[in-house]
Structure formats: C-alpha cells, structure tokens
Design a protein around this motif. Sequence first.
Motif, mmCIF file in Angstrom:
data_model
loop_
_atom_site.group_PDB
_atom_site.id
_atom_site.type_symbol
_atom_site.label_atom_id
_atom_site.label_comp_id
_atom_site.label_asym_id
_atom_site.label_seq_id
_atom_site.Cartn_x
_atom_site.Cartn_y
_atom_site.Cartn_z
ATOM 1 N N PRO A 11 -34.196 30.727 -88.558
ATOM 2 C CA PRO A 11 -34.252 31.980 -87.801
ATOM 3 C C PRO A 11 -33.582 31.924 -86.437
ATOM 4 C CG PRO A 11 -36.380 31.501 -88.778
ATOM 5 C CD PRO A 11 -35.511 30.309 -89.058
ATOM 6 N N LEU A 13 -30.599 31.595 -85.529
ATOM 7 C CA LEU A 13 -29.362 30.834 -85.315
ATOM 8 C C LEU A 13 -28.116 31.687 -85.571
ATOM 9 C CD1 LEU A 13 -30.544 27.368 -86.649
ATOM 10 C CD2 LEU A 13 -30.177 28.043 -84.269
ATOM 11 N N ARG A 19 -27.244 33.692 -77.559
ATOM 12 C CA ARG A 19 -28.665 33.388 -77.389
ATOM 13 C C ARG A 19 -28.838 32.159 -76.486
ATOM 14 N NH1 ARG A 19 -32.183 29.971 -81.625
ATOM 15 N NH2 ARG A 19 -34.200 30.214 -80.623
ATOM 16 N N TYR A 24 -28.518 26.457 -76.106
ATOM 17 C CA TYR A 24 -27.957 26.289 -77.444
ATOM 18 C C TYR A 24 -26.426 26.232 -77.486
ATOM 19 C CZ TYR A 24 -32.754 27.321 -78.735
ATOM 20 O OH TYR A 24 -34.122 27.278 -78.852
ATOM 21 N N ASN A 75 -31.277 22.744 -89.843
ATOM 22 C CA ASN A 75 -31.776 23.115 -88.523
ATOM 23 C C ASN A 75 -32.808 24.209 -88.795
ATOM 24 O OD1 ASN A 75 -32.441 24.041 -86.056
ATOM 25 N ND2 ASN A 75 -30.348 24.115 -85.241
ATOM 26 N N ALA A 77 -34.860 25.554 -86.905
ATOM 27 C CA ALA A 77 -35.118 26.396 -85.720
ATOM 28 C C ALA A 77 -36.634 26.463 -85.476
ATOM 29 C CB ALA A 77 -34.446 27.748 -85.883
ATOM 30 N N GLY A 78 -37.177 27.655 -85.209
ATOM 31 C CA GLY A 78 -38.594 27.759 -84.866
ATOM 32 C C GLY A 78 -39.530 27.308 -85.984
ATOM 33 N N HIS A 81 -41.569 23.827 -86.142
ATOM 34 C CA HIS A 81 -42.850 23.551 -85.490
ATOM 35 C C HIS A 81 -44.029 24.259 -86.154
ATOM 36 C CE1 HIS A 81 -39.810 22.368 -82.632
ATOM 37 N NE2 HIS A 81 -39.426 23.616 -82.484
ATOM 38 N N HIS A 101 -31.221 19.527 -84.652
ATOM 39 C CA HIS A 101 -31.454 20.531 -83.604
ATOM 40 C C HIS A 101 -30.306 20.468 -82.603
ATOM 41 C CE1 HIS A 101 -35.527 20.864 -85.094
ATOM 42 N NE2 HIS A 101 -35.586 19.551 -85.083
ATOM 43 N N LEU A 102 -29.899 21.616 -82.124
ATOM 44 C CA LEU A 102 -28.851 21.654 -81.091
ATOM 45 C C LEU A 102 -29.382 21.060 -79.784
ATOM 46 C CD1 LEU A 102 -27.873 25.228 -82.061
ATOM 47 C CD2 LEU A 102 -26.158 23.423 -81.891
ATOM 48 N N SER A 103 -30.568 21.528 -79.402
ATOM 49 C CA SER A 103 -31.200 21.031 -78.172
ATOM 50 C C SER A 103 -32.042 19.801 -78.508
ATOM 51 C CB SER A 103 -32.081 22.132 -77.574
ATOM 52 O OG SER A 103 -33.184 22.388 -78.434
ATOM 53 N N ARG A 108 -38.298 19.743 -74.057
ATOM 54 C CA ARG A 108 -38.630 21.145 -73.814
ATOM 55 C C ARG A 108 -40.150 21.361 -73.828
ATOM 56 N NH1 ARG A 108 -34.878 24.643 -77.525
ATOM 57 N NH2 ARG A 108 -35.753 26.260 -76.165
ATOM 58 N N ARG A 112 -42.814 22.497 -78.804
ATOM 59 C CA ARG A 112 -41.632 22.127 -79.606
ATOM 60 C C ARG A 112 -41.612 20.625 -79.925
ATOM 61 N NH1 ARG A 112 -38.242 26.714 -79.343
ATOM 62 N NH2 ARG A 112 -38.594 27.872 -77.414
#
Length: 147
Positions: A11, A13, A19, A24, A75, A77-78, A81, A101-103, A108, A112
Amino acid sequence: MASRVLVLNGPNLNMLGTRQPEIYGRETLAEIEALCREKARALGAELDFRQSNHEGVLIDWIHKARGTQDAVVINPAGLTHTSLSLMDALIACELPVIELHLSNPHRREPFRHDSYVSRVAAGTICGFGSHGYTLAIEAAVRLTERG
Ligand code: DHK
C-alpha cells in the motif's frame, strides 16, 4: 534456466515520487520498476513487478507464485507491521522471501520496528532507497539460481 523473481509492492507505494520524498526518495515506482528490469536483464532473470493497495490482492498474487516463481521480493509497506495474513501467505507459497524497505524502519517510529515478514524472510534489505530493489533482486537470484 532463468530465475523467476516476483517483486511485490504494498500500500501507498504507487505514491512514490511525491509521498514524503525525504523518507522514500524522489523516484516514482515506474522508475524503480525500470531499474529492476535493467537489473533482472543483466542477471538473466525473469521479473514480474506488481503493486497493490489491497492486502487480499497481494495475498492472491503470493498464492499464485507457488510453483510459478522461484523467489518473492516484497516491500510490504505498512502491512509489514500489521499483517499476520500476509506472513501466512508467504509461508504457504514455500518460496524464498526477501523483505525490502526503502527506508530503515528501525531508525523510525517504534511501531515500525517490528515486522511479521522478517519472521519468514530469508533476509531483509532496508535503508538504501531504490538501490535496495536491485540489491534484493541480486539476492533473490543468488538464492534461486537454477542450474
Ligand atoms: C514503506 C512504508 O510504506 C512504511 O509503512 C514502512 C516502508 C516502511 C519502506 O521504507 O519502504 O514502515
């Protein structure tokens, strides 16, 4: 035989480029896909690259990967987690999984720091921005090279 690698994006991405670029990056998902295609071509691998904002769609794609792909790069994304169901689908597909993950989520917010996907992944690549995608494809091909 060429390794078949499925790259899945979760989600939000599809919003890459606009964004939170400070987190990112400024590249769009289409630009990242082009990087992945170049990497796959260089490695002689077959690439299927997808994105969905819907957990169930991602799960359906993971089910279809069983027996038709050699590795899954994801990836989440959210959903990283939160999604026990995504983790269960990754177990059920019986393929090596590379979490991406990009980050770097560990730098963070605390929410996360935990990942359902890490529990079933062969390894995780995070914090390298779009370059992480090419690293993950390389790792997937290494894990699955078919003689
Ligand atoms: C992407 C997201 O959308 C977040 O929800 C994750 C991940 C991190 C990334 O860095 O690519 O926490």
